[in-house]
Design a protein around this motif. Structure first.
Motif, PDB file in Angstrom:
ATOM      1  N   ARG A   1       0.833  -1.208   0.000  1.00  0.00           N
ATOM      2  CA  ARG A   1       0.000   0.000   0.000  1.00  0.00           C
ATOM      3  C   ARG A   1       0.867   1.257   0.000  1.00  0.00           C
ATOM      4  O   ARG A   1       0.513   2.257  -0.575  1.00  0.00           O
ATOM      5  CB  ARG A   1      -0.924   0.002   1.211  1.00  0.00           C
ATOM      6  N   ARG A   2       1.971   1.169   0.690  1.00  0.00           N
ATOM      7  CA  ARG A   2       2.941   2.267   0.724  1.00  0.00           C
ATOM      8  C   ARG A   2       4.265   1.702   0.262  1.00  0.00           C
ATOM      9  O   ARG A   2       4.621   0.571   0.588  1.00  0.00           O
ATOM     10  CB  ARG A   2       3.062   2.851   2.129  1.00  0.00           C
ATOM     11  N   ALA A   3       4.995   2.518  -0.496  1.00  0.00           N
ATOM     12  CA  ALA A   3       6.250   2.007  -1.049  1.00  0.00           C
ATOM     13  C   ALA A   3       7.108   3.140  -1.578  1.00  0.00           C
ATOM     14  O   ALA A   3       6.628   4.233  -1.846  1.00  0.00           O
ATOM     15  CB  ALA A   3       5.964   1.019  -2.176  1.00  0.00           C
ATOM     16  N   ILE A   4       8.366   2.813  -1.745  1.00  0.00           N
ATOM     17  CA  ILE A   4       9.295   3.608  -2.532  1.00  0.00           C
ATOM     18  C   ILE A   4       9.530   2.789  -3.799  1.00  0.00           C
ATOM     19  O   ILE A   4       9.722   1.580  -3.728  1.00  0.00           O
ATOM     20  CB  ILE A   4      10.634   3.814  -1.784  1.00  0.00           C
ATOM     21  N   TYR A   5       9.464   3.440  -4.953  1.00  0.00           N
ATOM     22  CA  TYR A   5       9.688   2.724  -6.217  1.00  0.00           C
ATOM     23  C   TYR A   5      10.761   3.437  -7.018  1.00  0.00           C
ATOM     24  O   TYR A   5      10.892   4.665  -6.953  1.00  0.00           O
ATOM     25  CB  TYR A   5       8.391   2.578  -7.018  1.00  0.00           C
ATOM     26  N   ILE A   6      11.542   2.650  -7.731  1.00  0.00           N
ATOM     27  CA  ILE A   6      12.675   3.182  -8.480  1.00  0.00           C
ATOM     28  C   ILE A   6      12.634   2.623  -9.901  1.00  0.00           C
ATOM     29  O   ILE A   6      13.023   1.483 -10.137  1.00  0.00           O
ATOM     30  CB  ILE A   6      14.009   2.807  -7.794  1.00  0.00           C
ATOM     31  N   PRO A   7      12.136   3.413 -10.853  1.00  0.00           N
ATOM     32  CA  PRO A   7      12.158   2.979 -12.251  1.00  0.00           C
ATOM     33  C   PRO A   7      13.577   3.026 -12.808  1.00  0.00           C
ATOM     34  O   PRO A   7      14.383   3.888 -12.433  1.00  0.00           O
ATOM     35  CB  PRO A   7      11.278   4.006 -12.966  1.00  0.00           C
ATOM     36  N   VAL A   8      13.873   2.073 -13.703  1.00  0.00           N
ATOM     37  CA  VAL A   8      15.188   2.011 -14.342  1.00  0.00           C
ATOM     38  C   VAL A   8      15.019   1.912 -15.851  1.00  0.00           C
ATOM     39  O   VAL A   8      13.969   1.496 -16.355  1.00  0.00           O
ATOM     40  CB  VAL A   8      16.010   0.800 -13.818  1.00  0.00           C
ATOM     41  N   ASN A   9      16.074   2.292 -16.561  1.00  0.00           N
ATOM     42  CA  ASN A   9      16.048   2.172 -18.019  1.00  0.00           C
ATOM     43  C   ASN A   9      16.537   0.781 -18.431  1.00  0.00           C
ATOM     44  O   ASN A   9      16.790  -0.069 -17.573  1.00  0.00           O
ATOM     45  CB  ASN A   9      16.866   3.294 -18.670  1.00  0.00           C
ATOM     46  N   GLY A  10      16.687   0.565 -19.723  1.00  0.00           N
ATOM     47  CA  GLY A  10      17.105  -0.739 -20.234  1.00  0.00           C
ATOM     48  C   GLY A  10      18.466  -1.202 -19.750  1.00  0.00           C
ATOM     49  O   GLY A  10      18.749  -2.398 -19.743  1.00  0.00           O
ATOM     50  N   GLU A  11      19.320  -0.260 -19.354  1.00  0.00           N
ATOM     51  CA  GLU A  11      20.640  -0.613 -18.830  1.00  0.00           C
ATOM     52  C   GLU A  11      20.630  -0.812 -17.314  1.00  0.00           C
ATOM     53  O   GLU A  11      21.675  -1.068 -16.708  1.00  0.00           O
ATOM     54  CB  GLU A  11      21.674   0.470 -19.191  1.00  0.00           C
ATOM     55  N   GLY A  12      19.462  -0.634 -16.690  1.00  0.00           N
ATOM     56  CA  GLY A  12      19.366  -0.800 -15.243  1.00  0.00           C
ATOM     57  C   GLY A  12      19.730   0.430 -14.447  1.00  0.00           C
ATOM     58  O   GLY A  12      19.863   0.358 -13.226  1.00  0.00           O
ATOM     59  N   VAL A  13      19.885   1.568 -15.120  1.00  0.00           N
ATOM     60  CA  VAL A  13      20.232   2.818 -14.442  1.00  0.00           C
ATOM     61  C   VAL A  13      18.949   3.445 -13.883  1.00  0.00           C
ATOM     62  O   VAL A  13      17.956   3.591 -14.596  1.00  0.00           O
ATOM     63  CB  VAL A  13      20.924   3.796 -15.418  1.00  0.00           C
ATOM     64  N   ALA A  14      18.999   3.803 -12.611  1.00  0.00           N
ATOM     65  CA  ALA A  14      17.842   4.433 -11.973  1.00  0.00           C
ATOM     66  C   ALA A  14      17.530   5.755 -12.649  1.00  0.00           C
ATOM     67  O   ALA A  14      18.424   6.580 -12.880  1.00  0.00           O
ATOM     68  CB  ALA A  14      18.115   4.640 -10.491  1.00  0.00           C
ATOM     69  N   CYS A  15      16.263   5.950 -12.966  1.00  0.00           N
ATOM     70  CA  CYS A  15      15.810   7.165 -13.654  1.00  0.00           C
ATOM     71  C   CYS A  15      15.043   8.107 -12.734  1.00  0.00           C
ATOM     72  O   CYS A  15      14.874   9.285 -13.064  1.00  0.00           O
ATOM     73  CB  CYS A  15      14.891   6.792 -14.815  1.00  0.00           C
ATOM     74  N   TYR A  16      14.567   7.600 -11.617  1.00  0.00           N
ATOM     75  CA  TYR A  16      13.631   8.354 -10.789  1.00  0.00           C
ATOM     76  C   TYR A  16      13.482   7.624  -9.467  1.00  0.00           C
ATOM     77  O   TYR A  16      13.763   6.426  -9.380  1.00  0.00           O
ATOM     78  CB  TYR A  16      12.284   8.415 -11.523  1.00  0.00           C
ATOM     79  N   CYS A  17      13.027   8.325  -8.461  1.00  0.00           N
ATOM     80  CA  CYS A  17      12.648   7.693  -7.203  1.00  0.00           C
ATOM     81  C   CYS A  17      11.329   8.322  -6.786  1.00  0.00           C
ATOM     82  O   CYS A  17      11.204   9.552  -6.744  1.00  0.00           O
ATOM     83  CB  CYS A  17      13.716   7.933  -6.139  1.00  0.00           C
ATOM     84  N   GLY A  18      10.334   7.500  -6.541  1.00  0.00           N
ATOM     85  CA  GLY A  18       9.020   8.012  -6.163  1.00  0.00           C
ATOM     86  C   GLY A  18       8.485   7.296  -4.944  1.00  0.00           C
ATOM     87  O   GLY A  18       9.074   6.347  -4.441  1.00  0.00           O
ATOM     88  N   ARG A  19       7.355   7.784  -4.473  1.00  0.00           N
ATOM     89  CA  ARG A  19       6.735   7.217  -3.288  1.00  0.00           C
ATOM     90  C   ARG A  19       5.246   7.020  -3.516  1.00  0.00           C
ATOM     91  O   ARG A  19       4.637   7.697  -4.348  1.00  0.00           O
ATOM     92  CB  ARG A  19       6.935   8.128  -2.088  1.00  0.00           C
ATOM     93  N   THR A  20       4.698   6.111  -2.785  1.00  0.00           N
ATOM     94  CA  THR A  20       3.251   5.946  -2.740  1.00  0.00           C
ATOM     95  C   THR A  20       2.832   6.166  -1.300  1.00  0.00           C
ATOM     96  O   THR A  20       3.529   5.771  -0.369  1.00  0.00           O
ATOM     97  CB  THR A  20       2.812   4.536  -3.175  1.00  0.00           C
ATOM     98  N   ARG A  21       1.753   6.790  -1.136  1.00  0.00           N
ATOM     99  CA  ARG A  21       1.121   6.945   0.172  1.00  0.00           C
ATOM    100  C   ARG A  21      -0.324   7.349  -0.082  1.00  0.00           C
ATOM    101  O   ARG A  21      -0.735   8.472   0.177  1.00  0.00           O
ATOM    102  CB  ARG A  21       1.853   7.938   1.057  1.00  0.00           C
ATOM    103  N   PRO A  22      -1.063   6.420  -0.647  1.00  0.00           N
ATOM    104  CA  PRO A  22      -2.425   6.743  -1.067  1.00  0.00           C
ATOM    105  C   PRO A  22      -3.292   7.210   0.086  1.00  0.00           C
ATOM    106  O   PRO A  22      -3.196   6.695   1.197  1.00  0.00           O
ATOM    107  CB  PRO A  22      -2.946   5.430  -1.650  1.00  0.00           C
ATOM    108  N   GLU A  23      -4.097   8.212  -0.192  1.00  0.00           N
ATOM    109  CA  GLU A  23      -5.017   8.735   0.811  1.00  0.00           C
ATOM    110  C   GLU A  23      -6.184   7.775   1.007  1.00  0.00           C
ATOM    111  O   GLU A  23      -6.695   7.633   2.095  1.00  0.00           O
ATOM    112  CB  GLU A  23      -5.526  10.117   0.386  1.00  0.00           C
ATOM    113  N   ARG A  24      -6.597   7.137  -0.068  1.00  0.00           N
ATOM    114  CA  ARG A  24      -7.695   6.169   0.055  1.00  0.00           C
ATOM    115  C   ARG A  24      -7.088   4.768   0.111  1.00  0.00           C
ATOM    116  O   ARG A  24      -5.999   4.529  -0.397  1.00  0.00           O
ATOM    117  CB  ARG A  24      -8.667   6.304  -1.103  1.00  0.00           C
ATOM    118  N   ALA A  25      -7.831   3.881   0.712  1.00  0.00           N
ATOM    119  CA  ALA A  25      -7.329   2.511   0.868  1.00  0.00           C
ATOM    120  C   ALA A  25      -7.267   1.811  -0.484  1.00  0.00           C
ATOM    121  O   ALA A  25      -8.203   1.866  -1.270  1.00  0.00           O
ATOM    122  CB  ALA A  25      -8.238   1.742   1.820  1.00  0.00           C
TER     123      ALA A  25
END
Length: 105
Positions: free
Chosen positions: A35-59
Protein backbone atom coordinates in the motif's frame (compact mmCIF):
# COMPACT_ATOMS: atom_id res chain seq x y z
CA UNK A 1 20.27 -0.64 -9.79
CA UNK A 2 21.39 -4.06 -8.66
CA UNK A 3 20.39 -6.52 -5.94
CA UNK A 4 23.37 -5.23 -3.94
CA UNK A 5 22.19 -1.62 -4.21
CA UNK A 6 18.70 -2.75 -3.30
CA UNK A 7 20.14 -4.34 -0.15
CA UNK A 8 21.72 -1.02 0.83
CA UNK A 9 18.44 0.84 0.28
CA UNK A 10 16.50 -1.82 2.19
CA UNK A 11 18.87 -1.42 5.12
CA UNK A 12 18.18 2.34 5.12
CA UNK A 13 14.44 1.67 5.22
CA UNK A 14 15.02 -0.53 8.25
CA UNK A 15 12.03 -1.63 10.28
CA UNK A 16 9.59 0.08 7.92
CA UNK A 17 10.36 -2.48 5.20
CA UNK A 18 7.41 -4.84 4.81
CA UNK A 19 8.98 -7.30 2.40
CA UNK A 20 12.38 -7.73 0.78
CA UNK A 21 12.13 -7.81 -3.05
CA UNK A 22 15.54 -7.66 -4.69
CA UNK A 23 14.58 -8.00 -8.34
CA UNK A 24 13.03 -5.58 -10.83
CA UNK A 25 9.46 -5.70 -12.08
CA UNK A 26 8.74 -5.08 -15.74
CA UNK A 27 6.80 -1.96 -16.63
CA UNK A 28 3.18 -3.00 -16.94
CA UNK A 29 3.53 -5.83 -14.43
CA UNK A 30 1.73 -5.78 -11.07
CA UNK A 31 3.91 -4.89 -8.10
CA UNK A 32 2.24 -7.00 -5.44
CA UNK A 33 0.23 -6.15 -2.34
CA UNK A 34 2.00 -3.07 -0.96
CA UNK A 35 0.00 0.00 0.00
CA UNK A 36 2.94 2.27 0.72
CA UNK A 37 6.25 2.01 -1.05
CA UNK A 38 9.30 3.61 -2.53
CA UNK A 39 9.69 2.72 -6.22
CA UNK A 40 12.68 3.18 -8.48
CA UNK A 41 12.16 2.98 -12.25
CA UNK A 42 15.19 2.01 -14.34
CA UNK A 43 16.05 2.17 -18.02
CA UNK A 44 17.10 -0.74 -20.23
CA UNK A 45 20.64 -0.61 -18.83
CA UNK A 46 19.37 -0.80 -15.24
CA UNK A 47 20.23 2.82 -14.44
CA UNK A 48 17.84 4.43 -11.97
CA UNK A 49 15.81 7.17 -13.65
CA UNK A 50 13.63 8.35 -10.79
CA UNK A 51 12.65 7.69 -7.20
CA UNK A 52 9.02 8.01 -6.16
CA UNK A 53 6.73 7.22 -3.29
CA UNK A 54 3.25 5.95 -2.74
CA UNK A 55 1.12 6.94 0.17
CA UNK A 56 -2.43 6.74 -1.07
CA UNK A 57 -5.02 8.74 0.81
CA UNK A 58 -7.69 6.17 0.06
CA UNK A 59 -7.33 2.51 0.87
CA UNK A 60 -5.98 0.37 -1.93
CA UNK A 61 -6.04 -3.41 -1.91
CA UNK A 62 -2.38 -3.29 -2.86
CA UNK A 63 -0.15 -2.75 -5.83
CA UNK A 64 0.33 0.92 -5.03
CA UNK A 65 3.69 1.06 -6.83
CA UNK A 66 2.23 -0.34 -10.06
CA UNK A 67 -0.62 2.19 -9.82
CA UNK A 68 1.90 5.05 -9.63
CA UNK A 69 3.96 3.60 -12.50
CA UNK A 70 0.82 3.42 -14.68
CA UNK A 71 0.05 7.05 -13.82
CA UNK A 72 3.56 8.10 -14.85
CA UNK A 73 3.28 6.13 -18.10
CA UNK A 74 -0.02 7.85 -18.95
CA UNK A 75 1.40 11.32 -18.26
CA UNK A 76 4.81 11.23 -19.93
CA UNK A 77 5.98 10.03 -23.31
CA UNK A 78 9.63 10.31 -22.26
CA UNK A 79 9.04 8.00 -19.30
CA UNK A 80 7.25 5.50 -21.54
CA UNK A 81 10.25 5.53 -23.86
CA UNK A 82 12.93 5.37 -21.15
CA UNK A 83 11.62 3.28 -18.26
CA UNK A 84 11.77 -0.49 -18.73
CA UNK A 85 11.41 -1.86 -15.19
CA UNK A 86 11.09 -0.74 -11.59
CA UNK A 87 12.21 -1.85 -8.15
CA UNK A 88 9.97 -1.65 -5.10
CA UNK A 89 10.74 -1.16 -1.44
CA UNK A 90 7.36 -2.10 0.09
CA UNK A 91 6.70 -0.25 3.31
CA UNK A 92 4.52 -1.29 6.21
CA UNK A 93 0.99 0.08 5.82
CA UNK A 94 1.38 2.04 9.07
CA UNK A 95 4.48 3.91 7.88
CA UNK A 96 3.76 7.59 8.63
CA UNK A 97 3.54 9.88 5.60
CA UNK A 98 6.43 11.98 6.92
CA UNK A 99 8.65 8.87 7.05
CA UNK A 100 7.64 7.89 3.52
CA UNK A 101 8.67 11.36 2.36
CA UNK A 102 12.01 11.15 4.16
CA UNK A 103 12.73 7.74 2.68
CA UNK A 104 11.96 9.00 -0.81
CA UNK A 105 14.46 11.82 -0.41
Amino acid sequence: MTPERYAVLASLVGLWLEEYRDSPIGIGEDSGNERRAIYIPVNGEGVACYCGRTRPERALCGGAASVRIRQHMAESRSKREEWSAYWVLPLRADTPAVVVGELER
